[in-house]
Scaffold this motif. Structure first.
Motif, PDB file in Angstrom:
ATOM      1  N   ALA A  63       0.823  -1.212   0.000  1.00 27.90           N
ATOM      2  CA  ALA A  63       0.000   0.000   0.000  1.00 27.90           C
ATOM      3  C   ALA A  63       0.858   1.264   0.000  1.00 27.90           C
ATOM      4  O   ALA A  63       0.516   2.261  -0.645  1.00 27.90           O
ATOM      5  CB  ALA A  63      -0.932  -0.005   1.216  1.00 27.90           C
ATOM      6  N   LYS A  64       1.974   1.217   0.712  1.00 24.93           N
ATOM      7  CA  LYS A  64       2.848   2.391   0.778  1.00 24.93           C
ATOM      8  C   LYS A  64       3.617   2.603  -0.521  1.00 24.93           C
ATOM      9  O   LYS A  64       3.937   3.738  -0.884  1.00 24.93           O
ATOM     10  CB  LYS A  64       3.813   2.244   1.948  1.00 24.93           C
ATOM     11  CG  LYS A  64       3.139   2.336   3.314  1.00 24.93           C
ATOM     12  CD  LYS A  64       4.161   2.320   4.443  1.00 24.93           C
ATOM     13  CE  LYS A  64       3.478   2.518   5.790  1.00 24.93           C
ATOM     14  NZ  LYS A  64       4.442   2.574   6.908  1.00 24.93           N
ATOM     15  N   ALA A  65       3.919   1.515  -1.218  1.00 28.04           N
ATOM     16  CA  ALA A  65       4.684   1.617  -2.460  1.00 28.04           C
ATOM     17  C   ALA A  65       3.794   1.823  -3.683  1.00 28.04           C
ATOM     18  O   ALA A  65       4.304   2.141  -4.762  1.00 28.04           O
ATOM     19  CB  ALA A  65       5.528   0.358  -2.652  1.00 28.04           C
ATOM     20  N   MET A  66       2.462   1.649  -3.537  1.00 29.70           N
ATOM     21  CA  MET A  66       1.571   1.696  -4.697  1.00 29.70           C
ATOM     22  C   MET A  66       1.644   3.007  -5.477  1.00 29.70           C
ATOM     23  O   MET A  66       1.682   2.982  -6.725  1.00 29.70           O
ATOM     24  CB  MET A  66       0.128   1.411  -4.271  1.00 29.70           C
ATOM     25  CG  MET A  66      -0.867   1.428  -5.421  1.00 29.70           C
ATOM     26  SD  MET A  66      -0.534   0.151  -6.689  1.00 29.70           S
ATOM     27  CE  MET A  66      -1.325  -1.276  -5.914  1.00 29.70           C
ATOM     28  N   PRO A  67       1.654   4.192  -4.826  1.00 26.73           N
ATOM     29  CA  PRO A  67       1.747   5.412  -5.631  1.00 26.73           C
ATOM     30  C   PRO A  67       2.996   5.447  -6.505  1.00 26.73           C
ATOM     31  O   PRO A  67       2.941   5.873  -7.662  1.00 26.73           O
ATOM     32  CB  PRO A  67       1.772   6.534  -4.576  1.00 26.73           C
ATOM     33  CG  PRO A  67       1.134   5.941  -3.380  1.00 26.73           C
ATOM     34  CD  PRO A  67       1.527   4.496  -3.385  1.00 26.73           C
ATOM     35  N   PHE A  68       4.105   5.003  -5.956  1.00 32.54           N
ATOM     36  CA  PHE A  68       5.345   4.981  -6.731  1.00 32.54           C
ATOM     37  C   PHE A  68       5.233   3.973  -7.874  1.00 32.54           C
ATOM     38  O   PHE A  68       5.659   4.241  -9.000  1.00 32.54           O
ATOM     39  CB  PHE A  68       6.532   4.631  -5.835  1.00 32.54           C
ATOM     40  CG  PHE A  68       7.842   5.134  -6.365  1.00 32.54           C
ATOM     41  CD1 PHE A  68       8.433   6.284  -5.864  1.00 32.54           C
ATOM     42  CD2 PHE A  68       8.494   4.466  -7.399  1.00 32.54           C
ATOM     43  CE1 PHE A  68       9.636   6.761  -6.375  1.00 32.54           C
ATOM     44  CE2 PHE A  68       9.685   4.925  -7.911  1.00 32.54           C
ATOM     45  CZ  PHE A  68      10.275   6.082  -7.400  1.00 32.54           C
ATOM     46  N   ALA A  69       4.646   2.810  -7.585  1.00 29.97           N
ATOM     47  CA  ALA A  69       4.458   1.803  -8.628  1.00 29.97           C
ATOM     48  C   ALA A  69       3.599   2.358  -9.759  1.00 29.97           C
ATOM     49  O   ALA A  69       3.908   2.168 -10.945  1.00 29.97           O
ATOM     50  CB  ALA A  69       3.814   0.546  -8.030  1.00 29.97           C
ATOM     51  N   ALA A  70       2.530   3.062  -9.403  1.00 25.61           N
ATOM     52  CA  ALA A  70       1.649   3.641 -10.413  1.00 25.61           C
ATOM     53  C   ALA A  70       2.373   4.667 -11.270  1.00 25.61           C
ATOM     54  O   ALA A  70       2.068   4.840 -12.458  1.00 25.61           O
ATOM     55  CB  ALA A  70       0.433   4.277  -9.740  1.00 25.61           C
ATOM     56  N   SER A  71       3.350   5.354 -10.685  1.00 25.47           N
ATOM     57  CA  SER A  71       4.103   6.346 -11.453  1.00 25.47           C
ATOM     58  C   SER A  71       4.853   5.690 -12.610  1.00 25.47           C
ATOM     59  O   SER A  71       5.021   6.301 -13.669  1.00 25.47           O
ATOM     60  CB  SER A  71       5.080   7.104 -10.550  1.00 25.47           C
ATOM     61  OG  SER A  71       6.219   6.317 -10.210  1.00 25.47           O
ATOM     62  N   LEU A  72       5.287   4.444 -12.404  1.00 30.85           N
ATOM     63  CA  LEU A  72       5.963   3.729 -13.497  1.00 30.85           C
ATOM     64  C   LEU A  72       5.031   3.525 -14.680  1.00 30.85           C
ATOM     65  O   LEU A  72       5.434   3.653 -15.846  1.00 30.85           O
ATOM     66  CB  LEU A  72       6.465   2.371 -12.996  1.00 30.85           C
ATOM     67  CG  LEU A  72       7.891   2.232 -12.466  1.00 30.85           C
ATOM     68  CD1 LEU A  72       8.919   2.437 -13.547  1.00 30.85           C
ATOM     69  CD2 LEU A  72       8.150   3.137 -11.288  1.00 30.85           C
ATOM     70  N   LEU A 123       2.992  11.461  -8.059  1.00 29.06           N
ATOM     71  CA  LEU A 123       2.697  10.167  -7.443  1.00 29.06           C
ATOM     72  C   LEU A 123       3.898   9.647  -6.653  1.00 29.06           C
ATOM     73  O   LEU A 123       3.737   9.083  -5.567  1.00 29.06           O
ATOM     74  CB  LEU A 123       2.297   9.154  -8.519  1.00 29.06           C
ATOM     75  CG  LEU A 123       0.924   9.367  -9.154  1.00 29.06           C
ATOM     76  CD1 LEU A 123       0.747   8.438 -10.355  1.00 29.06           C
ATOM     77  CD2 LEU A 123      -0.186   9.123  -8.140  1.00 29.06           C
ATOM     78  N   MET A 124       5.087   9.838  -7.180  1.00 30.22           N
ATOM     79  CA  MET A 124       6.282   9.414  -6.443  1.00 30.22           C
ATOM     80  C   MET A 124       6.361  10.129  -5.101  1.00 30.22           C
ATOM     81  O   MET A 124       6.624   9.507  -4.059  1.00 30.22           O
ATOM     82  CB  MET A 124       7.543   9.716  -7.257  1.00 30.22           C
ATOM     83  CG  MET A 124       7.705   8.906  -8.518  1.00 30.22           C
ATOM     84  SD  MET A 124       9.237   9.380  -9.373  1.00 30.22           S
ATOM     85  CE  MET A 124       8.699   9.345 -11.074  1.00 30.22           C
ATOM     86  N   ALA A 125       6.116  11.430  -5.109  1.00 41.53           N
ATOM     87  CA  ALA A 125       6.170  12.199  -3.867  1.00 41.53           C
ATOM     88  C   ALA A 125       5.118  11.717  -2.878  1.00 41.53           C
ATOM     89  O   ALA A 125       5.336  11.733  -1.659  1.00 41.53           O
ATOM     90  CB  ALA A 125       5.978  13.682  -4.170  1.00 41.53           C
ATOM     91  N   ALA A 126       3.970  11.268  -3.401  1.00 43.28           N
ATOM     92  CA  ALA A 126       2.890  10.803  -2.523  1.00 43.28           C
ATOM     93  C   ALA A 126       3.295   9.587  -1.702  1.00 43.28           C
ATOM     94  O   ALA A 126       2.746   9.360  -0.619  1.00 43.28           O
ATOM     95  CB  ALA A 126       1.644  10.477  -3.349  1.00 43.28           C
ATOM     96  N   ALA A 127       4.254   8.806  -2.198  1.00 45.15           N
ATOM     97  CA  ALA A 127       4.711   7.643  -1.434  1.00 45.15           C
ATOM     98  C   ALA A 127       5.278   8.077  -0.088  1.00 45.15           C
ATOM     99  O   ALA A 127       5.194   7.338   0.898  1.00 45.15           O
ATOM    100  CB  ALA A 127       5.761   6.862  -2.227  1.00 45.15           C
ATOM    101  N   SER A 128       5.835   9.262  -0.021  1.00 47.61           N
ATOM    102  CA  SER A 128       6.358   9.790   1.239  1.00 47.61           C
ATOM    103  C   SER A 128       5.358  10.696   1.931  1.00 47.61           C
ATOM    104  O   SER A 128       5.047  10.527   3.108  1.00 47.61           O
ATOM    105  CB  SER A 128       7.661  10.561   0.996  1.00 47.61           C
ATOM    106  OG  SER A 128       8.155  11.110   2.196  1.00 47.61           O
ATOM    107  N   LEU A 129       4.789  11.635   1.194  1.00 44.89           N
ATOM    108  CA  LEU A 129       3.923  12.649   1.786  1.00 44.89           C
ATOM    109  C   LEU A 129       2.595  12.080   2.266  1.00 44.89           C
ATOM    110  O   LEU A 129       2.041  12.534   3.266  1.00 44.89           O
ATOM    111  CB  LEU A 129       3.678  13.769   0.775  1.00 44.89           C
ATOM    112  CG  LEU A 129       4.907  14.549   0.313  1.00 44.89           C
ATOM    113  CD1 LEU A 129       4.531  15.546  -0.771  1.00 44.89           C
ATOM    114  CD2 LEU A 129       5.561  15.260   1.483  1.00 44.89           C
ATOM    115  N   VAL A 130       2.062  11.096   1.538  1.00 44.98           N
ATOM    116  CA  VAL A 130       0.751  10.529   1.882  1.00 44.98           C
ATOM    117  C   VAL A 130       0.889   9.191   2.584  1.00 44.98           C
ATOM    118  O   VAL A 130       0.248   8.935   3.601  1.00 44.98           O
ATOM    119  CB  VAL A 130      -0.123  10.374   0.611  1.00 44.98           C
ATOM    120  CG1 VAL A 130      -1.461   9.731   0.958  1.00 44.98           C
ATOM    121  CG2 VAL A 130      -0.331  11.722  -0.061  1.00 44.98           C
TER     122      VAL A 130
END
Length: 297
Positions: A63-72, A123-130
């Motif tokens: 769940a925490k890595a999903m935003p970064f994964a979606a960015s790919l 989306l990458m930033a959201a992995a940390s910020l969100v």
């Protein structure tokens, strides 16, 4: 559950996230439709799945890595939209549907690609910020992905591909270098970023990177083979387009049989980087590597 069922389940989880990721951001309606037309057109979601699988293998939380994964997937989709443009590969079909510039127009397609690339970094930033992943992990992963997607990676690879189109006598080494940039860099980064986001040590990150690098080569070889032996309905894009455009490919340089053998050799090398791991994610990655070459056997 079969491997294809498992891959489909993982892709569906990514799809569910992608459906909402562009909404409520004030994007003009036509531009949003164009971006979602390509982003939600289906596919195996291989790059985000690789992020999540390596992340899970090394102790991360999906769940925490999903935003970064979606960015790919956003970056990959932008590259497909731009690759299909008349100024580049000039393809009218993508994933069984009209290419973005055919469904909308060239200007909208260019802007849709630009929008997806820019949204990817949000989306990458959201992995940390969100989601709360440590900022140092996210920053390192952003650096890896930016390099892989940029002028020294995917964008540079597309440039070299255009330069090689129509040329004869291209050395095999030059072809390998081009594909390592155009296709392999993003696949490699997917694996490497998954490991980084999990907080893995350098040995594990190296294993993830090398696994991605080698399946990236195998994936491109198989794509070249399928362009020769596949059909338009199966590929979702015009079969035989590489030859028609004078593209330099593995089958053109070394023949179909040697290309198939070489793809399997790269997959075998990739699997050596999974030998020290266990569990469901290791098994999934093992089967995924095999699946890449099984498409042409």
């Amino acid at each position: 559950m079969t491997f294809k069922d498992d891959l489909g389940r993982r892709a569906a989880e990514v799809e569910g996230y992608l459906v909402a990721c562009l909404r409520d951001k004030g994007i003009p309606d036509r531009l949003l439709k164009s971006m979602e037309y390509s982003l939600l057109a289906g596919g195996k979601r291989l790059r985000p799945v690789l992020v999540l699988s390596w992340n899970g293998l090394l102790g991360g939380e999906a769940a925490k890595a999903m935003p970064f994964a979606a960015s790919l997937e956003c970056i990959h989709t932008y590259s497909l939209i731009h690759d299909d443009l008349p100024a580049m590969d000039d393809d009218d079909l993508r994933r069984g549907r009209p290419s973005n510039h055919k469904q909308f127009d060239e200007a909208t397609a260019i802007l849709a690609g630009d929008g997806l690339l820019t949204e990817a970094f949000g989306l990458m930033a959201a992995a940390s910020l969100v989601e709360g992943l440590p900022a140092d992990r996210v920053l390192r992963a952003v650096s890896v992905l930016a390099r892989a997607a940029g002028a020294g990676g995917m964008v540079g690879g597309q440039t070299v591909d255009m330069e090689l189109t129509g040329r004869t006598g291209v050395p095999l080494g030059e072809l390998k270098k081009m594909h390592a940039m155009k296709t392999g860099a993003l696949l490699t980064a997917s694996c490497e970023c998954g490991a980084i986001l999990a907080g893995a040590g350098e040995t594990d990150i190296d294993n993830a990177r090398e696994f991605g690098r080698k399946i990236g080569v195998a994936f491109q070889i198989v794509d070249d083979v399928l362009d020769v032996v596949g059909d338009t309905a199966t590929l979702g894009k015009p079969a035989g387009s590489d030859e028609a455009m004078g593209k330099t490919t593995y089958p053109a340089l070394i023949g179909l049989d040697r290309s198939k053998t070489l793809a399997r050799e790269y997959v075998d090398e990739a699997l050596t980087h999974l030998s020290g791991y266990f569990g469901s994610e290791q098994e999934f990655l093992w089967q995924l590597a095999r699946y890449i070459v099984d498409r042409v056997y």
